[in-house]
Design an enzyme around this catalytic site. Structure first.
Site: not given
Length: 653
Positions: A27, A258, A405, A467
């Site tokens: 790139h 790009h 998290e 969970h």
């Protein structure tokens, strides 16, 4: 006559074009677009010394948009990092080179973190800034006073982890952190606006950052903005308005430039537009000298800092911390705790046993910085006296990450890579899915971080299948260079913490129970360090059955052994707290632990995947074949058939 900074930036552009063209992949768009910003940053603001890449008080430069790696490799080569020769630039993306497709820490001198998965570089940089702030509070600004600079693109800021990261940084007011946003309104599919309506400047401002917009090709305005950033009392974001593939003639500003889109004709046109006459992979002498002087600019500052360090009464402690060495007495209290547990045989959840181990580690290992994703009371990660890591002094050692998290795990990677701290933090094991990308990258980067993951099975009970992690332990075990611990009792929990802290270049995951589990260990000897070991031998003859188990199911295995022994079937039990460590043992040890019993059974409150390592293809497995359910854990173990009776029956069948 001084070399024009534009020509210095053009050197980055040309090297990026040449390297990508030769590799036929890569790139060049971002390196060419951000060459002006990078030139101003590295030549006037970045504190570094090319001859000393590991200088502790250097500024950290993070290329979050890691696909634009030729920007960083060009800078490293031009400023004189010895390892990054022109040959390495020519071997971009080739086997064995120091210039891989995306930057890799510990592989290329001068690369601070592995990037590529967009957004993670920014989040990792937040951790670096956190480490700097804490170490400055601990050792003083004479020894610790540097900044963290990040180049991020539209893609980085689209990724969800960027939201988590900038929120944490804004709340903590990390004033030595600056994000340089490559604001070119470009993504692979076209203009960024085809998928983005947000105002990034407004978003950073709302998160508590100081923000500014600047022409990313005007060196004077860039310098003024960077100078402004160094004077703010909060993290800063500078939106640099740029053109992708700047300098590429007709391709300049093309949303589709790009990646590898400049071929012979386009490169020829770009060179003509820049007035660049040198051959490929050649930098004119005057430009090369100008860049080399940039690389030497920090030597005087670095030597002055080394003088301060030598004169400091904290020199030895600072060097020890930055080297990642543990204090000499790191495990004295923990070993005493283990000895006591062998006597008293405490019965509790392994998350509680983990917390007890931390009680004996955190006070004597000042590098340990804990935290939790808003689950402190459940994770048992806070030790009395740690204090909160927070503005304005950052002396505390406990981070309140909030429900973030992924951002938490990525920040811990950055803290570890920065050096001087050993981060750990907690959440529920089911939420490892949120942070898995950072756990994986930490393993790839050999970062010493410890992920405390409680509520490790259906044993968490009433919260139900959303969970209850049934596949998570197996999926984490699949990640290379990651130690996954599942301790059975207080002794194993403490031993696992000891082993995890001794790993200088390997992250660890502590999977811990919510429910109480019986004490099973009868002898010391740091047996968990072997990864698996014989907990109980067969009695009454040669073993006919071996039961393998981890964590809370070791107690189930022990009870099953009692049933089988009563039926005249000599049975041994093997505890397997860490498969990865077991795989590192020699073949003789592994064979002895697995044994020769004709019947092998494994029990774990998760899926079978991977247990063939111990029981073979024909061995019996007692565990989960589905998601869990909402009910008290005792009911769940009965309903899903994870009982001593079920294990004994599997062996007898």
């Amino acid at each position: 006559m001084p070399v024009s900074p534009i020509k210095m930036a053009d050197a980055i552009r040309v090297l990026s074009m040449d390297a990508v063209h030769k590799a036929k992949s890569g790139h060049q768009g971002m390196p060419m677009g951000m060459a002006d910003v990078a030139t101003v940053l590295w030549s006037k603001f970045l504190k570094f010394d090319a001859s000393k890449p590991d200088w502790a008080d250097r500024d950290r430069f993070v290329l979050s948009a890691g696909h634009g790696s030729m920007l960083l490799y060009s800078l490293l080569h031009l400023t004189g990092f010895k390892a990054v020769t022109m040959k390495e630039i020519e071997n971009f993306r080739q086997w064995g080179s120091l210039t891989p497709g995306h930057p890799e820490v510990h592989h290329t001198p001068g690369v601070e973190t592995t990037t590529g998965p967009l957004g993670q570089g920014l989040a990792t940089a937040v951790g670096m800034a956190m480490a700097e702030a804490h170490l400055a509070a601990r050792f003083g600004h004479d020894l610790v006073d540097h900044r963290t600079w990040v180049i991020a693109g539209d893609g980085c800021l689209m990724e969800g982890v960027s939201h988590e990261a900038i929120s944490i940084a804004g709340r903590l007011r990390l004033k030595k952190l600056t994000v340089l946003f490559d604001d070119n309104n470009t993504t692979i599919d076209g203009e960024a606006t085809i998928s983005e309506t947000g105002d990034q400047v407004a978003r950073f401002k709302a998160a508590g950052w100081a923000v500014k917009v600047v022409d990313g090709h005007d060196h004077g305005k860039i310098a003024a903005a960077l100078r402004w950033a160094t004077k703010q009392d909060r993290p800063t974001m500078i939106a640099c308005k740029t053109l992708i593939s700047k300098g590429a003639g007709p391709k300049e500003g093309d949303p589709h430039s790009h990646g590898y889109t400049l071929f012979d004709d386009q490169i020829k046109a770009a060179r003509e537009a820049m007035g660049w006459d040198a051959a490929p992979f050649t930098v004119l002498d005057d430009i090369a000298r100008a860049w080399k002087s940039v690389g030497r600019r920090g030597a005087k500052v670095r030597k002055a800092w080394e003088g301060k360090l030598a004169a400091s009464i904290q020199a030895s402690e600072f060097k020890r911390a930055m080297a990642g060495e543990l204090p000499a007495n790191a495990f004295e209290a923990l070993d005493a705790h283990i000895a006591k547990a062998l006597e008293t045989k405490p019965v509790n959840a392994t998350r509680v046993h983990s917390g007890s181990a931390l009680d004996h580690l955190v006070p004597v290992i000042p590098e340990m910085i804990g935290g939790s994703a808003d689950l402190t009371g459940s994770n048992n990660t806070l030790v009395k006296g740690m204090g909160a890591f927070d503005t304005p002094d950052y002396q505390g050692r406990y981070v309140h990450y909030g429900v973030r998290e992924f951002g938490m795990a990525a920040a811990m990677n950055g803290m570890s890579l920065h050096g001087g701290v050993i981060p750990y933090s907690g959440t529920f094991l089911a939420f490892a899915d949120y942070s898995r990308a950072a756990i994986r990258l930490g393993a790839l980067m050999e970062a010493r971080v410890i992920h405390v993951m409680t509520h490790d099975s259906i044993g968490l009970g009433e919260d139900g299948p959303t969970h209850q992690p049934v596949e998570h332990v197996a999926s984490l075990r699949a990640i290379p260079n990651l130690l996954v611990f599942r301790p059975a009792d207080a002794v194993e929990a403490a031993e696992c913490w000891k082993v995890a802290l001794q790993q200088a270049r390997t992250p660890s995951v502590m999977t811990l129970s919510r429910q109480k589990t019986p004490h099973v260990r009868t002898q010391g000897g740091d047996l968990s360090a072997k990864g698996a070991y014989e907990l109980l031998p067969a009695e009454g003859g040669e073993a006919q059955v071996t039961i393998f188990a981890s964590g809370t199911e070791v107690g189930v295995a022990v009870a099953a052994r009692d049933i089988l022994q009563s039926k005249g079937k000599p049975t041994r039990v093997v505890s397997t707290p860490c498969w990865e460590l077991f795989d590192k043992q020699d073949a003789a040890y592994q064979a002895a632990v697995i044994g020769k019993a004709p019947v092998r059974v494994a029990v774990e409150a998760g899926v079978r995947m991977g247990w063939e390592r111990f029981i073979g293809e024909t061995g019996k497995f007692v565990g989960m074949k589905s998601f869990g359910a909402s009910a008290p854990f005792e009911v769940l173990y009965q309903k899903f058939g994870i009982t001593a009776e079920a294990v004994a029956e599997a062996a007898l069948s």
